[in-house]
Motif scaffolding. Structure first.
Motif, PDB file in Angstrom:
ATOM      1  N   LYS A 190      13.741   7.346  14.846  1.00  0.00           N
ATOM      2  CA  LYS A 190      14.720   6.312  15.193  1.00  0.00           C
ATOM      3  C   LYS A 190      15.066   5.426  14.006  1.00  0.00           C
ATOM      4  CE  LYS A 190      11.429   2.898  17.054  1.00  0.00           C
ATOM      5  NZ  LYS A 190      11.105   2.085  18.262  1.00  0.00           N
ATOM      6  N   THR A 191      14.255   5.417  12.960  1.00  0.00           N
ATOM      7  CA  THR A 191      14.588   4.667  11.752  1.00  0.00           C
ATOM      8  C   THR A 191      14.687   5.629  10.582  1.00  0.00           C
ATOM      9  OG1 THR A 191      12.304   4.192  11.081  1.00  0.00           O
ATOM     10  CG2 THR A 191      13.349   2.651  12.616  1.00  0.00           C
ATOM     11  N   LEU A 192      15.700   5.447   9.755  1.00  0.00           N
ATOM     12  CA  LEU A 192      15.890   6.344   8.628  1.00  0.00           C
ATOM     13  C   LEU A 192      14.747   6.227   7.636  1.00  0.00           C
ATOM     14  CD1 LEU A 192      17.929   8.424   7.493  1.00  0.00           C
ATOM     15  CD2 LEU A 192      18.762   6.600   6.023  1.00  0.00           C
ATOM     16  N   SER A 193      14.211   5.020   7.460  1.00  0.00           N
ATOM     17  CA  SER A 193      13.121   4.839   6.500  1.00  0.00           C
ATOM     18  C   SER A 193      11.913   5.687   6.885  1.00  0.00           C
ATOM     19  CB  SER A 193      12.722   3.360   6.399  1.00  0.00           C
ATOM     20  OG  SER A 193      12.319   2.864   7.670  1.00  0.00           O
ATOM     21  N   PRO A 223      17.194  22.702   3.867  1.00  0.00           N
ATOM     22  CA  PRO A 223      17.960  21.706   4.619  1.00  0.00           C
ATOM     23  C   PRO A 223      17.017  20.681   5.238  1.00  0.00           C
ATOM     24  CG  PRO A 223      17.767  23.723   5.890  1.00  0.00           C
ATOM     25  CD  PRO A 223      17.125  23.999   4.563  1.00  0.00           C
ATOM     26  N   VAL A 224      17.339  19.410   5.048  1.00  0.00           N
ATOM     27  CA  VAL A 224      16.483  18.328   5.530  1.00  0.00           C
ATOM     28  C   VAL A 224      17.288  17.501   6.533  1.00  0.00           C
ATOM     29  CG1 VAL A 224      15.016  16.377   4.881  1.00  0.00           C
ATOM     30  CG2 VAL A 224      15.363  18.270   3.269  1.00  0.00           C
ATOM     31  N   LEU A 225      16.938  17.616   7.812  1.00  0.00           N
ATOM     32  CA  LEU A 225      17.636  16.868   8.859  1.00  0.00           C
ATOM     33  C   LEU A 225      16.916  15.545   9.101  1.00  0.00           C
ATOM     34  CD1 LEU A 225      19.734  16.602  11.162  1.00  0.00           C
ATOM     35  CD2 LEU A 225      18.084  17.782  12.640  1.00  0.00           C
ATOM     36  N   LEU A 226      17.669  14.447   8.992  1.00  0.00           N
ATOM     37  CA  LEU A 226      17.125  13.110   9.203  1.00  0.00           C
ATOM     38  C   LEU A 226      17.957  12.409  10.276  1.00  0.00           C
ATOM     39  CD1 LEU A 226      16.881  12.075   5.428  1.00  0.00           C
ATOM     40  CD2 LEU A 226      15.033  13.034   6.830  1.00  0.00           C
ATOM     41  N   THR A 227      17.328  11.972  11.354  1.00  0.00           N
ATOM     42  CA  THR A 227      18.034  11.236  12.397  1.00  0.00           C
ATOM     43  C   THR A 227      17.674   9.758  12.315  1.00  0.00           C
ATOM     44  OG1 THR A 227      16.348  11.388  14.126  1.00  0.00           O
ATOM     45  CG2 THR A 227      17.837  13.271  13.872  1.00  0.00           C
ATOM     46  N   TYR A 228      18.483   8.934  12.963  1.00  0.00           N
ATOM     47  CA  TYR A 228      18.199   7.496  12.984  1.00  0.00           C
ATOM     48  C   TYR A 228      19.080   6.822  14.027  1.00  0.00           C
ATOM     49  CZ  TYR A 228      22.561   6.927  10.353  1.00  0.00           C
ATOM     50  OH  TYR A 228      23.877   6.950   9.966  1.00  0.00           O
ATOM     51  N   ILE A 288      18.281   7.586   0.133  1.00  0.00           N
ATOM     52  CA  ILE A 288      17.678   8.919   0.007  1.00  0.00           C
ATOM     53  C   ILE A 288      17.513   9.302  -1.451  1.00  0.00           C
ATOM     54  CG2 ILE A 288      18.140  11.389   0.345  1.00  0.00           C
ATOM     55  CD1 ILE A 288      19.434  10.610   3.061  1.00  0.00           C
ATOM     56  N   TYR A 289      18.556   9.101  -2.238  1.00  0.00           N
ATOM     57  CA  TYR A 289      18.530   9.577  -3.613  1.00  0.00           C
ATOM     58  C   TYR A 289      17.806   8.647  -4.584  1.00  0.00           C
ATOM     59  CZ  TYR A 289      21.203  13.730  -2.607  1.00  0.00           C
ATOM     60  OH  TYR A 289      21.586  14.960  -2.129  1.00  0.00           O
ATOM     61  N   ALA A 320      12.028   8.430   8.759  1.00  0.00           N
ATOM     62  CA  ALA A 320      12.426   9.830   8.607  1.00  0.00           C
ATOM     63  C   ALA A 320      12.322  10.259   7.151  1.00  0.00           C
ATOM     64  CB  ALA A 320      13.849  10.029   9.123  1.00  0.00           C
ATOM     65  N   ILE A 321      12.786   9.409   6.232  1.00  0.00           N
ATOM     66  CA  ILE A 321      12.735   9.730   4.806  1.00  0.00           C
ATOM     67  C   ILE A 321      11.290   9.830   4.336  1.00  0.00           C
ATOM     68  CG2 ILE A 321      13.221   8.843   2.492  1.00  0.00           C
ATOM     69  CD1 ILE A 321      15.806   7.634   3.619  1.00  0.00           C
ATOM     70  N   SER A 322      10.477   8.867   4.707  1.00  0.00           N
ATOM     71  CA  SER A 322       9.068   8.865   4.272  1.00  0.00           C
ATOM     72  C   SER A 322       8.337  10.098   4.759  1.00  0.00           C
ATOM     73  CB  SER A 322       8.359   7.607   4.782  1.00  0.00           C
ATOM     74  OG  SER A 322       8.925   6.448   4.243  1.00  0.00           O
ATOM     75  N   SER A 323       8.563  10.453   6.016  1.00  0.00           N
ATOM     76  CA  SER A 323       7.905  11.626   6.586  1.00  0.00           C
ATOM     77  C   SER A 323       8.387  12.905   5.910  1.00  0.00           C
ATOM     78  CB  SER A 323       8.176  11.678   8.094  1.00  0.00           C
ATOM     79  OG  SER A 323       7.513  12.765   8.690  1.00  0.00           O
ATOM     80  N   ALA A 324       9.695  13.007   5.670  1.00  0.00           N
ATOM     81  CA  ALA A 324      10.244  14.197   5.007  1.00  0.00           C
ATOM     82  C   ALA A 324       9.720  14.315   3.580  1.00  0.00           C
ATOM     83  CB  ALA A 324      11.766  14.145   5.007  1.00  0.00           C
ATOM     84  N   LEU A 325       9.660  13.198   2.881  1.00  0.00           N
ATOM     85  CA  LEU A 325       9.179  13.211   1.501  1.00  0.00           C
ATOM     86  C   LEU A 325       7.728  13.671   1.432  1.00  0.00           C
ATOM     87  CD1 LEU A 325       9.708  12.604  -1.471  1.00  0.00           C
ATOM     88  CD2 LEU A 325       9.132  10.207  -1.010  1.00  0.00           C
ATOM     89  N   GLU A 326       6.917  13.191   2.348  1.00  0.00           N
ATOM     90  CA  GLU A 326       5.511  13.597   2.384  1.00  0.00           C
ATOM     91  C   GLU A 326       5.383  15.092   2.664  1.00  0.00           C
ATOM     92  OE1 GLU A 326       1.380  12.604   4.868  1.00  0.00           O
ATOM     93  OE2 GLU A 326       3.222  11.500   5.301  1.00  0.00           O
ATOM     94  N   SER A 327       6.132  15.586   3.651  1.00  0.00           N
ATOM     95  CA  SER A 327       6.056  17.001   4.010  1.00  0.00           C
ATOM     96  C   SER A 327       6.550  17.902   2.893  1.00  0.00           C
ATOM     97  CB  SER A 327       6.881  17.265   5.280  1.00  0.00           C
ATOM     98  OG  SER A 327       6.351  16.592   6.387  1.00  0.00           O
ATOM     99  N   LEU A 328       7.681  17.547   2.297  1.00  0.00           N
ATOM    100  CA  LEU A 328       8.267  18.404   1.259  1.00  0.00           C
ATOM    101  C   LEU A 328       7.457  18.392  -0.018  1.00  0.00           C
ATOM    102  CD1 LEU A 328      12.046  17.663   1.836  1.00  0.00           C
ATOM    103  CD2 LEU A 328      10.797  19.740   2.420  1.00  0.00           C
ATOM    104  N   THR A 329       6.865  17.256  -0.342  1.00  0.00           N
ATOM    105  CA  THR A 329       5.983  17.200  -1.507  1.00  0.00           C
ATOM    106  C   THR A 329       4.804  18.151  -1.313  1.00  0.00           C
ATOM    107  OG1 THR A 329       6.599  14.902  -1.966  1.00  0.00           O
ATOM    108  CG2 THR A 329       4.544  15.705  -2.929  1.00  0.00           C
TER     109      THR A 329
END
Length: 293
Positions: A147-150, A213-218, A254-255, A152-161
Protein backbone atom coordinates in the motif's frame (compact mmCIF):
# COMPACT_ATOMS: atom_id res chain seq x y z
CA UNK A 1 -5.85 -17.54 -21.39
CA UNK A 2 -9.12 -17.47 -23.31
CA UNK A 3 -10.07 -14.58 -25.57
CA UNK A 4 -12.86 -13.26 -23.36
CA UNK A 5 -10.52 -12.92 -20.40
CA UNK A 6 -8.01 -11.11 -22.59
CA UNK A 7 -10.77 -8.75 -23.67
CA UNK A 8 -11.93 -8.16 -20.09
CA UNK A 9 -8.35 -7.44 -19.02
CA UNK A 10 -7.93 -4.82 -21.73
CA UNK A 11 -11.27 -3.26 -20.73
CA UNK A 12 -10.27 -3.00 -17.06
CA UNK A 13 -6.51 -2.40 -16.98
CA UNK A 14 -5.00 0.44 -18.98
CA UNK A 15 -1.47 1.49 -19.80
CA UNK A 16 -0.79 5.12 -18.87
CA UNK A 17 0.52 6.65 -22.11
CA UNK A 18 1.61 10.18 -21.07
CA UNK A 19 5.41 10.60 -21.57
CA UNK A 20 7.41 10.80 -18.35
CA UNK A 21 10.94 11.94 -17.62
CA UNK A 22 13.27 10.27 -15.16
CA UNK A 23 12.17 6.72 -15.89
CA UNK A 24 13.54 3.97 -18.13
CA UNK A 25 12.37 3.69 -21.73
CA UNK A 26 10.77 0.32 -20.99
CA UNK A 27 9.13 1.34 -17.69
CA UNK A 28 5.33 1.58 -17.63
CA UNK A 29 2.40 2.50 -15.42
CA UNK A 30 -0.96 0.74 -15.36
CA UNK A 31 -4.26 1.96 -13.95
CA UNK A 32 -7.89 0.97 -13.72
CA UNK A 33 -10.60 3.29 -15.00
CA UNK A 34 -13.60 4.85 -13.28
CA UNK A 35 -17.32 4.16 -13.38
CA UNK A 36 -19.68 6.71 -11.84
CA UNK A 37 -16.73 8.24 -10.01
CA UNK A 38 -15.57 4.92 -8.52
CA UNK A 39 -12.14 3.46 -9.28
CA UNK A 40 -12.97 -0.05 -10.49
CA UNK A 41 -11.18 -2.12 -7.85
CA UNK A 42 -14.24 -4.28 -7.22
CA UNK A 43 -14.38 -5.25 -10.89
CA UNK A 44 -10.69 -6.15 -10.74
CA UNK A 45 -11.49 -8.67 -7.97
CA UNK A 46 -13.74 -10.56 -10.38
CA UNK A 47 -11.09 -10.50 -13.08
CA UNK A 48 -8.46 -11.82 -10.67
CA UNK A 49 -10.81 -14.64 -9.62
CA UNK A 50 -11.23 -15.79 -13.21
CA UNK A 51 -7.53 -15.52 -14.08
CA UNK A 52 -6.32 -17.65 -11.15
CA UNK A 53 -6.61 -20.97 -13.09
CA UNK A 54 -4.41 -19.64 -15.92
CA UNK A 55 -1.91 -18.31 -13.40
CA UNK A 56 -1.66 -21.35 -11.15
CA UNK A 57 -2.36 -24.34 -13.44
CA UNK A 58 -0.37 -25.78 -16.32
CA UNK A 59 -1.70 -25.96 -19.88
CA UNK A 60 -2.26 -29.72 -19.58
CA UNK A 61 -4.20 -29.29 -16.33
CA UNK A 62 -6.40 -26.63 -17.94
CA UNK A 63 -7.21 -29.07 -20.73
CA UNK A 64 -7.71 -32.19 -18.62
CA UNK A 65 -9.48 -31.10 -15.41
CA UNK A 66 -13.24 -30.93 -14.99
CA UNK A 67 -14.56 -27.40 -14.41
CA UNK A 68 -15.37 -27.98 -10.73
CA UNK A 69 -11.96 -29.51 -10.01
CA UNK A 70 -10.18 -26.87 -12.10
CA UNK A 71 -11.33 -23.97 -9.91
CA UNK A 72 -10.78 -25.80 -6.62
CA UNK A 73 -7.28 -26.95 -7.51
CA UNK A 74 -6.24 -23.58 -8.90
CA UNK A 75 -7.16 -21.77 -5.67
CA UNK A 76 -5.50 -24.39 -3.45
CA UNK A 77 -2.22 -23.38 -5.13
CA UNK A 78 -2.61 -19.83 -3.86
CA UNK A 79 -0.70 -19.36 -0.62
CA UNK A 80 -2.85 -19.53 2.50
CA UNK A 81 -0.55 -17.15 4.36
CA UNK A 82 -2.14 -14.03 5.82
CA UNK A 83 -3.12 -11.44 3.22
CA UNK A 84 -0.58 -8.95 4.61
CA UNK A 85 2.32 -11.30 3.92
CA UNK A 86 1.31 -13.20 0.77
CA UNK A 87 2.39 -12.04 -2.66
CA UNK A 88 0.35 -14.25 -4.98
CA UNK A 89 -1.96 -11.56 -6.32
CA UNK A 90 0.87 -9.18 -7.06
CA UNK A 91 2.43 -12.05 -8.99
CA UNK A 92 -0.88 -12.64 -10.77
CA UNK A 93 -1.04 -8.96 -11.80
CA UNK A 94 2.51 -9.23 -13.11
CA UNK A 95 1.46 -12.35 -15.04
CA UNK A 96 -1.43 -10.42 -16.58
CA UNK A 97 0.71 -7.45 -17.59
CA UNK A 98 3.37 -9.61 -19.23
CA UNK A 99 0.85 -11.87 -20.95
CA UNK A 100 -1.56 -9.22 -22.23
CA UNK A 101 0.43 -6.02 -22.70
CA UNK A 102 3.82 -7.48 -23.66
CA UNK A 103 2.79 -10.80 -25.22
CA UNK A 104 5.37 -12.56 -23.05
CA UNK A 105 3.99 -15.99 -22.00
CA UNK A 106 5.00 -18.00 -18.97
CA UNK A 107 7.09 -21.13 -19.48
CA UNK A 108 6.80 -22.46 -15.93
CA UNK A 109 3.84 -22.32 -13.54
CA UNK A 110 5.72 -21.30 -10.41
CA UNK A 111 2.70 -21.63 -8.12
CA UNK A 112 2.90 -25.39 -8.75
CA UNK A 113 6.40 -25.60 -7.28
CA UNK A 114 5.52 -24.90 -3.64
CA UNK A 115 6.07 -27.72 -1.17
CA UNK A 116 3.44 -26.35 1.23
CA UNK A 117 0.71 -23.79 0.58
CA UNK A 118 1.76 -21.44 3.40
CA UNK A 119 5.16 -20.72 1.88
CA UNK A 120 5.75 -18.03 -0.72
CA UNK A 121 7.09 -18.69 -4.21
CA UNK A 122 10.85 -19.15 -4.01
CA UNK A 123 13.29 -17.20 -6.16
CA UNK A 124 11.91 -14.90 -8.82
CA UNK A 125 8.15 -14.39 -8.85
CA UNK A 126 7.61 -15.38 -12.48
CA UNK A 127 9.22 -17.29 -15.33
CA UNK A 128 8.23 -15.90 -18.74
CA UNK A 129 10.08 -15.68 -22.04
CA UNK A 130 10.11 -13.86 -25.37
CA UNK A 131 11.50 -14.89 -28.75
CA UNK A 132 12.92 -12.50 -31.32
CA UNK A 133 14.23 -14.62 -34.18
CA UNK A 134 17.01 -16.69 -32.65
CA UNK A 135 17.24 -14.50 -29.57
CA UNK A 136 15.61 -15.66 -26.35
CA UNK A 137 14.98 -13.30 -23.44
CA UNK A 138 14.06 -14.73 -20.05
CA UNK A 139 11.67 -12.58 -18.02
CA UNK A 140 12.27 -13.33 -14.35
CA UNK A 141 10.26 -10.83 -12.35
CA UNK A 142 9.46 -9.49 -8.93
CA UNK A 143 6.07 -8.27 -7.65
CA UNK A 144 5.47 -6.22 -4.51
CA UNK A 145 1.79 -5.75 -3.70
CA UNK A 146 2.07 -3.01 -1.05
CA UNK A 147 0.00 0.00 0.00
CA UNK A 148 3.01 2.33 0.27
CA UNK A 149 5.53 2.76 -2.51
CA UNK A 150 8.40 3.13 -0.05
CA UNK A 151 7.70 -0.34 1.38
CA UNK A 152 7.30 -1.81 -2.11
CA UNK A 153 10.63 -0.32 -3.22
CA UNK A 154 12.48 -1.45 -0.08
CA UNK A 155 11.13 -4.98 -0.36
CA UNK A 156 11.93 -5.20 -4.09
CA UNK A 157 15.44 -3.86 -3.55
CA UNK A 158 16.12 -6.42 -0.85
CA UNK A 159 14.80 -9.30 -2.96
CA UNK A 160 16.59 -8.30 -6.16
CA UNK A 161 19.88 -7.69 -4.40
CA UNK A 162 19.59 -11.25 -3.07
CA UNK A 163 18.56 -12.78 -6.41
CA UNK A 164 20.72 -10.88 -8.89
CA UNK A 165 23.75 -10.43 -6.66
CA UNK A 166 24.44 -14.17 -6.56
CA UNK A 167 25.12 -15.72 -9.98
CA UNK A 168 25.12 -19.22 -8.52
CA UNK A 169 21.63 -18.58 -7.19
CA UNK A 170 20.40 -17.59 -10.67
CA UNK A 171 22.04 -20.66 -12.24
CA UNK A 172 20.46 -22.88 -9.59
CA UNK A 173 17.01 -21.45 -10.27
CA UNK A 174 17.42 -21.85 -14.03
CA UNK A 175 18.37 -25.51 -13.56
CA UNK A 176 15.22 -26.03 -11.53
CA UNK A 177 13.05 -24.22 -14.08
CA UNK A 178 14.62 -26.16 -16.93
CA UNK A 179 13.04 -29.37 -15.70
CA UNK A 180 9.60 -27.72 -15.47
CA UNK A 181 9.25 -26.07 -18.90
CA UNK A 182 5.69 -26.52 -20.12
CA UNK A 183 4.67 -27.21 -23.68
CA UNK A 184 1.72 -24.92 -24.22
CA UNK A 185 -0.26 -23.66 -27.18
CA UNK A 186 2.25 -20.90 -27.91
CA UNK A 187 5.36 -23.06 -27.71
CA UNK A 188 6.17 -25.43 -30.58
CA UNK A 189 8.91 -28.07 -30.44
CA UNK A 190 11.64 -25.91 -32.02
CA UNK A 191 10.87 -23.03 -29.66
CA UNK A 192 10.87 -25.45 -26.74
CA UNK A 193 14.41 -26.67 -27.40
CA UNK A 194 15.63 -23.14 -28.08
CA UNK A 195 14.17 -21.99 -24.75
CA UNK A 196 15.53 -25.05 -22.95
CA UNK A 197 19.03 -24.33 -24.26
CA UNK A 198 18.87 -20.93 -22.57
CA UNK A 199 17.39 -22.17 -19.32
CA UNK A 200 19.42 -25.29 -18.55
CA UNK A 201 21.43 -26.01 -21.71
CA UNK A 202 24.80 -25.15 -20.23
CA UNK A 203 25.04 -21.62 -21.64
CA UNK A 204 27.16 -19.08 -19.82
CA UNK A 205 25.02 -16.64 -17.89
CA UNK A 206 26.92 -13.89 -19.71
CA UNK A 207 25.22 -14.93 -22.96
CA UNK A 208 21.67 -15.11 -21.57
CA UNK A 209 19.54 -11.98 -21.79
CA UNK A 210 17.42 -11.55 -18.68
CA UNK A 211 14.71 -8.92 -18.25
CA UNK A 212 13.51 -8.38 -14.68
CA UNK A 213 10.06 -6.73 -14.59
CA UNK A 214 9.44 -5.21 -11.16
CA UNK A 215 5.79 -4.54 -10.29
CA UNK A 216 5.26 -2.02 -7.49
CA UNK A 217 1.78 -1.12 -6.21
CA UNK A 218 0.77 1.68 -3.87
CA UNK A 219 -2.18 3.72 -2.59
CA UNK A 220 -2.55 6.83 -4.74
CA UNK A 221 -3.57 10.01 -2.92
CA UNK A 222 -4.85 11.54 -6.12
CA UNK A 223 -6.94 8.53 -7.15
CA UNK A 224 -8.43 8.41 -3.66
CA UNK A 225 -9.31 12.13 -3.94
CA UNK A 226 -11.28 11.38 -7.14
CA UNK A 227 -13.67 9.05 -5.34
CA UNK A 228 -17.24 10.17 -5.99
CA UNK A 229 -16.37 12.63 -8.75
CA UNK A 230 -18.45 11.36 -11.66
CA UNK A 231 -16.61 13.53 -14.17
CA UNK A 232 -13.27 11.78 -13.59
CA UNK A 233 -11.82 10.15 -16.71
CA UNK A 234 -8.43 8.51 -17.06
CA UNK A 235 -8.24 9.81 -20.65
CA UNK A 236 -8.62 13.52 -19.87
CA UNK A 237 -7.57 16.32 -17.56
CA UNK A 238 -7.02 16.78 -14.70
CA UNK A 239 -6.38 13.03 -14.25
CA UNK A 240 -3.57 12.86 -16.83
CA UNK A 241 -1.52 15.75 -15.47
CA UNK A 242 -2.12 15.00 -11.78
CA UNK A 243 -1.14 11.35 -12.13
CA UNK A 244 1.88 12.45 -14.16
CA UNK A 245 3.10 14.60 -11.23
CA UNK A 246 2.66 11.67 -8.87
CA UNK A 247 4.45 9.24 -11.18
CA UNK A 248 7.37 11.61 -11.84
CA UNK A 249 8.00 11.83 -8.11
CA UNK A 250 7.76 8.07 -7.67
CA UNK A 251 10.12 7.23 -10.54
CA UNK A 252 12.63 9.74 -9.16
CA UNK A 253 12.46 7.89 -5.84
CA UNK A 254 12.97 4.55 -7.57
CA UNK A 255 16.00 5.68 -9.51
CA UNK A 256 17.68 7.25 -6.49
CA UNK A 257 18.16 3.72 -5.17
CA UNK A 258 21.20 1.63 -6.02
CA UNK A 259 19.72 -1.34 -7.84
CA UNK A 260 21.79 -4.44 -8.63
CA UNK A 261 23.31 -4.35 -12.11
CA UNK A 262 24.75 -6.75 -14.65
CA UNK A 263 25.60 -6.32 -18.32
CA UNK A 264 22.99 -8.83 -19.51
CA UNK A 265 20.29 -8.13 -16.89
CA UNK A 266 17.94 -5.16 -17.23
CA UNK A 267 15.32 -4.01 -14.75
CA UNK A 268 11.92 -2.83 -16.00
CA UNK A 269 9.65 -1.06 -13.51
CA UNK A 270 5.84 -1.28 -13.61
CA UNK A 271 3.87 1.02 -11.29
CA UNK A 272 0.24 0.25 -10.48
CA UNK A 273 -1.60 2.80 -8.29
CA UNK A 274 -4.75 1.83 -6.38
CA UNK A 275 -7.28 3.64 -4.27
CA UNK A 276 -6.72 1.20 -1.40
CA UNK A 277 -4.54 -1.89 -1.62
CA UNK A 278 -5.77 -3.00 1.81
CA UNK A 279 -9.43 -2.98 0.73
CA UNK A 280 -8.54 -4.74 -2.51
CA UNK A 281 -6.72 -7.51 -0.64
CA UNK A 282 -9.62 -7.94 1.78
CA UNK A 283 -12.11 -8.46 -1.05
CA UNK A 284 -9.82 -10.85 -2.89
CA UNK A 285 -9.39 -12.86 0.31
CA UNK A 286 -13.18 -13.19 0.69
CA UNK A 287 -13.44 -14.58 -2.85
CA UNK A 288 -10.49 -16.90 -2.26
CA UNK A 289 -11.99 -18.37 0.90
CA UNK A 290 -15.18 -19.23 -0.99
CA UNK A 291 -13.37 -20.70 -4.00
CA UNK A 292 -11.23 -23.08 -1.94
CA UNK A 293 -14.22 -25.23 -0.93
Amino acid sequence: MDNMLKLRTKNQIFKYEVPLTGCGIHDSTFTLDFEEGIYRQNDLVGLIRDVVPYFSLTQSELEELEISELHRRSFTRISDARKQSKGDYGELLLYLILSIFYDVPKFVTKARLRSITREQIKGFDCAHFSLDGEKVTLWLGEAKFHKTLSNAISSALESLTEHIGDKNRIKSELRLLGGEIEINKSLDENAYYKLKSYVDGGKSLDSIDIAVPVLLTYDSKYISSCNGNKSTSIKSEPFLSEVKKELQTHFETIYKKTWPEDKNIRLVFFLFPFESVTELKEKIEMVEMAMRF
